[in-house]
Design a protein around this motif. Structure first.
Motif, PDB file in Angstrom:
ATOM      1  N   MET B 319       0.959  -1.160  -0.096  1.00  0.00           N
ATOM      2  CA  MET B 319       0.061  -0.189   0.133  1.00  0.00           C
ATOM      3  C   MET B 319       0.771   1.406  -0.204  1.00  0.00           C
ATOM      4  N   GLY B 320       0.812   2.176  -0.978  1.00  0.00           N
ATOM      5  CA  GLY B 320       1.352   3.435  -1.107  1.00  0.00           C
ATOM      6  C   GLY B 320       0.678   4.575  -0.818  1.00  0.00           C
ATOM      7  N   GLU B 321       1.062   5.611   0.031  1.00  0.00           N
ATOM      8  CA  GLU B 321       0.288   6.472   0.447  1.00  0.00           C
ATOM      9  C   GLU B 321       1.033   7.894   0.323  1.00  0.00           C
ATOM     10  N   GLY B 322       0.240   8.979  -0.057  1.00  0.00           N
ATOM     11  CA  GLY B 322       0.858  10.306   0.099  1.00  0.00           C
ATOM     12  C   GLY B 322       0.026  11.381   0.536  1.00  0.00           C
ATOM     13  N   GLU B 323       0.506  12.258   1.196  1.00  0.00           N
ATOM     14  CA  GLU B 323      -0.518  13.317   1.817  1.00  0.00           C
ATOM     15  C   GLU B 323       0.035  14.681   1.502  1.00  0.00           C
ATOM     16  N   ILE B 324      -0.729  15.851   1.163  1.00  0.00           N
ATOM     17  CA  ILE B 324      -0.376  17.024   1.145  1.00  0.00           C
ATOM     18  C   ILE B 324      -1.354  17.932   1.591  1.00  0.00           C
ATOM     19  N   LYS B 390       5.992   0.121  -7.565  1.00  0.00           N
ATOM     20  CA  LYS B 390       4.730   0.935  -8.100  1.00  0.00           C
ATOM     21  C   LYS B 390       4.019   1.801  -7.012  1.00  0.00           C
ATOM     22  N   ALA B 391       4.145   0.628  -5.660  1.00  0.00           N
ATOM     23  CA  ALA B 391       3.453   1.377  -4.525  1.00  0.00           C
ATOM     24  C   ALA B 391       4.185   2.702  -4.010  1.00  0.00           C
TER      25      ALA B 391
END
Lengths: 104, 439
Positions: B319-324, B390-391
């Motif tokens: 699971m790949g996750e990004g926040e801004i 890819k994640a």
């Protein structure tokens, strides 16, 4: 209309992909009102973003409690869900956003 | 001589729980037994992976810290510990406890409960309870652990071990076992099994009955949350109990906290399945006998199920996750644009992908929230892939919005984690052979 949060409290739990929501009136005299107002159908409609399966309601009069089990409610299940709140722990407060009729 | 009352404390309700409530319970709670419940569905699959990488690991990662603090107090107060911190490797966990005792110059004995690990007897063809499809279709299987009951724990209690260390057992069984052991209850007295299971279920999440997962400063204020006391229960031979906590600790035990915990994670209040009984919670009665003391009576039971639940862990990718974050004028619109940019660039690479707006709709979806616009919105993008690279891409793409995205994006964070999925099957009871070893 008033929010359920005014007269009741709730706790969310999970089992696999099933969300469990309990509901209790702050004042036991409001229990019949909850039974009348907070039906399984209304809960399913209210939580339509989350609950893709069925909602069942259990009445536990000795505890003045209602219990809702909502299937297919936590994406692919707690362990693989991409949701921010994979367990659905915050969803008790989604139920408490439901609007009901004020006291007659 | 059978006792007329026993006191069981619960010092941890999950693997990551606080350390000091168990210390306070053991030092000041006058306990006969301390239970630490540290094993969620997924925890054991993670532990199995740790064991694959190092055969001496696979027990609870907090075991060393918890035991080092507790051991002197357990010995001093002659309190027996029952815990599932053995996770995927109770034997190595026991060895670690013995090493700690040696270091602290304490004499203790550990009884290890084995038999929950049924991975070797799983073929992969078994249909899952969740999707009714073969286990092997989910992915590479990594663990299979049966929920054992009191039958597995009782032989360990009959030894003179101070510490009973298990892998997967049903949470209420950790509490029911000492009740049966001390009171000589008949294991086919289903009503007594039901009553003991009610008490175990109320206790198993520790702070969740003393105000944790309950407090709301507006509608349900609870004092002293920073010093939340964990509960103990005085159990009587008739299956009733009084739940309390060490005086001076924070939190509260009330009929409200007890009711919320009784129905927590219960799929059917008339049929609560454990390995020991099918309990019926509907006749449970709570009475406040004084401040922070709730008397629990009622509850019944029906014969135990012939099959046991088995949690099966499998590799489910990454699971790949990004926040801004965005704030001020047009924060919502800028966050939406940022999400659109990421979707247009990489969404097609992922089977599962989602864009959330934290502060707006990430928890309850877009339908329920109403009212004024939030001042801040945090974009969260998450996707699942079998490829770790890819994640990784998701967090990288979100971070790149700093210089390539909407105005005023700040506080970007990225993470990737391996996903362990868990599904369940049912296994005939006679296929599981519990065993007790004293190393």
């Amino acid at each position: 209309m008033i929010k359920l949060a005014k007269i009741a409290h709730s706790r969310a739990g999970d089992k696999g992909n099933t969300l469990v929501l309990s509901l209790f009136p702050f004042d036991e005299n409001d229990y019949p009102r909850l039974i009348q107002e907070v039906t399984a159908e209304k809960v399913k409609a209210h939580l339509s973003d989350q609950v893709k399966g069925e909602v069942s309601r259990y009445e536990i009069p000795g505890l003045h409690a209602l219990l809702f089990t909502c299937t297919e409610a936590l994406g692919t299940g707690v362990t693989t869900s991409l949701a921010l709140d994979a367990h659905g722990k915050s969803l008790s407060y989604a139920l408490l956003e439901m609007k009901i009729n004020p006291k007659p | 001589m059978k006792k007329d009352v026993i006191r069981i404390g619960c010092g941890a309700g999950f693997s990551g729980d606080r350390l000091e409530p168990a210390l306070i319970l053991t030092e000041q709670g006058d306990l006969d037994y301390l239970v630490l419940e540290c094993l969620a569905e997924r925890t054991i699959a993670l532990a199995q992976k740790a064991k694959q990488q190092n055969p001496n690991l696979g027990y609870d990662p907090m075991l060393e810290r918890r035991i080092t603090g507790l051991l002197p107090l357990l010995v001093k107060h002659n309190t027996r510990l029952i815990t599932n911190m053995g996770a995927a490797n109770p034997l190595s966990g026991a060895q670690k406890i013995i090493d700690i005792a040696k270091r602290l110059q304490l004499t203790i004995k550990v009884a290890v409960v084995l038999g929950d690990d049924v991975f070797a007897s799983i073929s992969g063809d078994e249909p899952s309870m969740e999707g009714n499809k073969a286990l092997s279709t989910y992915g590479t299987l990594i663990s299979a652990n049966a929920y054992m009951g009191v039958d597995a724990i009782l032989p360990a209690l009959k030894t003179d071990a101070n510490i009973i260390l298990t892998g997967r057992v049903a949470d209420p069984s950790l509490f029911l076992a000492p009740m049966i052991h001390e009171f000589g209850w008949d294991r086919a007295d289903w009503d007594l099994m039901g009553k003991g299971t009610v008490l175990g279920h109320l206790m198993e999440c520790a702070g969740q009955i003393t105000g944790g997962y309950f407090a709301d400063p507006v509608s349900k204020p609870v004092a002293g949350m920073e010093n939340l006391g964990h509960p103990f229960v005085d159990v009587y031979p008739d299956g009733s109990g009084i739940i309390g906590k060490v005086s001076g600790t924070g939190g509260e035990i009330t009929i409200r906290t007890a009711k919320e915990q009784l129905l927590y994670e219960v799929l059917d209040p008339g049929n609560y399945f454990t390995p020991d009984v099918v309990a019926d919670f509907r006749s449970v009665h709570f009475e406040e006998i004084k401040k922070d003391q709730i008397k629990v009576t009622g509850g019944t039971g029906k014969p135990k199920p012939s099959q046991l639940k088995v949690s099966v862990g499998y590799q489910a990718g990454f699971m790949g996750e990004g926040e801004i974050s965005y704030a001020g004028a047009h924060a919502k619109e800028r966050a939406a644009l940022a999400g659109e940019i990421i979707e247009k660039r990489i969404r097609n690479l992922f089977d599962e992908f989602r864009v959330d707006f934290i502060g707006l709709s990430s928890l309850h979806g877009p339908v329920i929230p109403q009212g004024s616009e939030p001042y801040e919105v945090r974009l969260r993008v998450v996707g699942k892939s079998h490829s770790q690279d890819k994640a990784n891409l998701i967090g990288e793409e979100v971070e790149a919005l700093y210089t390539n995205g909407p105005a005023g994006g700040g506080g970007a964070r990225k993470s990737v984690k391996e996903i362990i999925g868990v599904v369940s099957i049912l296994l005939d009871r006679d296929k599981i052979n519990p065993e007790v070893i004293i190393p």
